[in-house]
Design an enzyme around this catalytic site. Structure first.
Site, PDB file in Angstrom:
ATOM      1  NE  ARG A  51      37.954 -12.183  -6.668  1.00 13.22           N
ATOM      2  CZ  ARG A  51      37.558 -13.225  -7.078  1.00 13.22           C
ATOM      3  NH1 ARG A  51      36.522 -13.365  -7.881  1.00 13.22           N
ATOM      4  NH2 ARG A  51      37.949 -14.351  -6.601  1.00 13.22           N
ATOM      5  NE  ARG A  91      20.364  -5.794  11.149  1.00 16.85           N
ATOM      6  CZ  ARG A  91      20.066  -4.679  11.622  1.00 16.85           C
ATOM      7  NH1 ARG A  91      19.410  -3.703  10.892  1.00 16.85           N
ATOM      8  NH2 ARG A  91      20.043  -4.456  12.940  1.00 16.85           N
TER       9      ARG A  91
END
Length: 145
Positions: free
Chosen positions: A31, A104
């Site tokens: 979105r 990460r």
């Protein structure tokens, strides 16, 4: 019976909730960046969130299988504790990857290490079961004697 699996069940529910959180983060990112399914490419910020979710989803079945094998054949408490550590590492992985692909790395190494430990204790527990059940050799009694 349930007292032998309640911690495993609790960690499983936590894992499912974590996966749901990761899915929701992808929906929010879609979105935010205007990326409609089935598209999976866009700005690097979106792609890192998407990859973190997909990578976590790919490892989730492996984690669940090892969690339950380690808990049933070795020790429920140890397996559950390792499961919580794995989920924490995966959360750190997701947050780190969301910020930068280099952030990460430490969490992925931690989560991989936990999976290797779960593999080891699962294998030991299953081996002990086979030896005691089919060969009549109780390794634990031999080690404590």
């Amino acid at each position: 019976m349930l007292d032998q699996i309640h911690w495993l069940a609790a960690v499983t529910v936590l894992g499912v909730l974590e996966q749901a959180y990761f899915f929701l983060q992808v929906i929010y990112a879609r979105r935010l960046f205007g990326i409609s399914p089935p598209k999976i490419s866009g700005p690097p910020e979106f792609e890192r969130i998407f990859r973190a979710q997909v990578n976590s989803s790919e490892y989730f079945p492996i984690f669940l299988a090892l969690l339950w094998q380690a808990g049933l054949f070795f020790h429920q408490g140890l397996a559950a504790a390792l499961g919580v550590l794995y989920l924490y590492a995966r959360y750190c992985y997701f947050v780190g990857y969301k910020a930068s692909s280099s952030e990460r790395l430490a969490p992925i190494y931690l989560s991989a290490g936990v999976l290797w430990i779960l593999i080891a204790v699962s294998a030991l527990g299953i081996l002990h079961f086979f030896l005691s059940h089919y060969v009549g050799l109780n390794v634990i009694q031999l080690l404590t004697a």
